[in-house]
Design a protein around this motif. Structure first.
Motif, PDB file in Angstrom:
ATOM      1  N   ARG A 156      -0.625  -1.597 -11.050  1.00  0.00           N
ATOM      2  CA  ARG A 156       0.255  -0.916 -10.089  1.00  0.00           C
ATOM      3  C   ARG A 156       0.442  -1.777  -8.837  1.00  0.00           C
ATOM      4  NH1 ARG A 156      -3.092   3.303 -11.367  1.00  0.00           N
ATOM      5  NH2 ARG A 156      -2.187   4.684 -12.909  1.00  0.00           N
ATOM      6  N   ASP A 157      -0.655  -2.341  -8.325  1.00  0.00           N
ATOM      7  CA  ASP A 157      -0.572  -3.198  -7.140  1.00  0.00           C
ATOM      8  C   ASP A 157       0.300  -4.418  -7.401  1.00  0.00           C
ATOM      9  OD1 ASP A 157      -2.294  -1.490  -5.780  1.00  0.00           O
ATOM     10  OD2 ASP A 157      -4.066  -2.752  -6.111  1.00  0.00           O
TER      11      ASP A 157
ATOM     12  N   SER B  29       0.618   8.711   2.288  1.00  0.00           N
ATOM     13  CA  SER B  29       0.048   9.968   1.813  1.00  0.00           C
ATOM     14  C   SER B  29       0.713  10.377   0.502  1.00  0.00           C
ATOM     15  CB  SER B  29       0.223  11.062   2.871  1.00  0.00           C
ATOM     16  OG  SER B  29       1.596  11.296   3.115  1.00  0.00           O
ATOM     17  N   GLU B  30      -0.086  10.964  -0.346  1.00  0.00           N
ATOM     18  CA  GLU B  30       0.373  11.437  -1.646  1.00  0.00           C
ATOM     19  C   GLU B  30       0.904  10.317  -2.542  1.00  0.00           C
ATOM     20  OE1 GLU B  30       3.056  14.716  -1.020  1.00  0.00           O
ATOM     21  OE2 GLU B  30       1.693  15.654   0.403  1.00  0.00           O
ATOM     22  N   GLY B  31       0.504   9.075  -2.264  1.00  0.00           N
ATOM     23  CA  GLY B  31       0.896   7.952  -3.100  1.00  0.00           C
ATOM     24  C   GLY B  31       2.331   7.507  -2.932  1.00  0.00           C
ATOM     25  N   LYS B  32       2.971   7.954  -1.867  1.00  0.00           N
ATOM     26  CA  LYS B  32       4.376   7.601  -1.650  1.00  0.00           C
ATOM     27  C   LYS B  32       4.482   6.174  -1.113  1.00  0.00           C
ATOM     28  CE  LYS B  32       5.856  12.301  -0.946  1.00  0.00           C
ATOM     29  NZ  LYS B  32       6.526  13.249  -0.068  1.00  0.00           N
ATOM     30  N   PRO B  33       5.547   5.439  -1.491  1.00  0.00           N
ATOM     31  CA  PRO B  33       5.694   4.062  -1.021  1.00  0.00           C
ATOM     32  C   PRO B  33       5.875   3.990   0.493  1.00  0.00           C
ATOM     33  CG  PRO B  33       7.606   4.743  -2.329  1.00  0.00           C
ATOM     34  CD  PRO B  33       6.640   5.871  -2.343  1.00  0.00           C
TER      35      PRO B  33
ATOM     36  N   ARG C 281       3.954  -3.538  -7.664  1.00  0.00           N
ATOM     37  CA  ARG C 281       4.531  -3.279  -6.340  1.00  0.00           C
ATOM     38  C   ARG C 281       4.809  -4.598  -5.615  1.00  0.00           C
ATOM     39  NH1 ARG C 281       0.528  -0.766  -4.188  1.00  0.00           N
ATOM     40  NH2 ARG C 281       1.006   1.200  -5.180  1.00  0.00           N
TER      41      ARG C 281
ATOM     42  N   TRP D 166       0.854  -1.180   0.000  1.00  0.00           N
ATOM     43  CA  TRP D 166       0.000   0.000   0.000  1.00  0.00           C
ATOM     44  C   TRP D 166       0.893   1.233   0.000  1.00  0.00           C
ATOM     45  CZ3 TRP D 166      -0.264  -3.556   4.123  1.00  0.00           C
ATOM     46  CH2 TRP D 166       0.450  -3.209   5.260  1.00  0.00           C
ATOM     47  N   THR D 167       0.286   2.352  -0.310  1.00  0.00           N
ATOM     48  CA  THR D 167       1.033   3.599  -0.333  1.00  0.00           C
ATOM     49  C   THR D 167       0.608   4.480   0.820  1.00  0.00           C
ATOM     50  OG1 THR D 167      -0.571   4.625  -1.812  1.00  0.00           O
ATOM     51  CG2 THR D 167       1.341   3.576  -2.842  1.00  0.00           C
TER      52      THR D 167
ATOM     53  N   GLU E 278      -4.952   0.352 -12.010  1.00  0.00           N
ATOM     54  CA  GLU E 278      -4.806   0.259 -10.555  1.00  0.00           C
ATOM     55  C   GLU E 278      -4.266  -1.108 -10.149  1.00  0.00           C
ATOM     56  OE1 GLU E 278      -8.732   0.978  -9.158  1.00  0.00           O
ATOM     57  OE2 GLU E 278      -8.618   3.149  -9.489  1.00  0.00           O
TER      58      GLU E 278
END
Length: 98
Positions: free
Chosen positions: A80-81, A17-21, A84, A14-15, A77
């Motif tokens: 992306r998951d 705030s602001e999509g950061k790793p 990751r 999961w990321t 989406e």
């Protein structure tokens, strides 16, 4: 840390705030590691379900452009998951074999 546990950094599924790793530093045996394993499993199952839906939608010549745009957004989406997860697992595998 105990003497028998190796500390490593894990990219979480999961990321923040602001999509950061988000990363976890630890031995891979704790609560957050188990929760991350469960989230990865759910994400992979959802990707599989989405692929089945895409197959059905692509076979339906009545599918609208809105439906196709929606499913492409969900595919992005999901990709992306899954990407990751692959990066995270690849890094952990490299630590174990390296």
């Amino acid at each position: 840390m105990t003497g028998h546990s190796a500390e490593y950094v894990r990219l979480l599924p999961w990321t923040g705030s602001e999509g950061k790793p988000c990363y976890l530093i630890g031995d891979g045996e704790g609560y957050v590691s188990r929760m991350a394993d469960e989230v990865e499993s759910v994400q992979l199952d959802m990707a599989d379900d989405l692929l089945s839906h895409v197959d059905d939608l692509l076979g339906d010549h009545r599918a609208t452009s809105e439906q196709l745009r929606y499913v492409v957004a969900r595919l992005a989406e999901s990709l992306r998951d899954v990407h990751r997860i692959a990066r995270s697992r690849g890094a952990r595998l490299a630590l174990r074999t390296g």
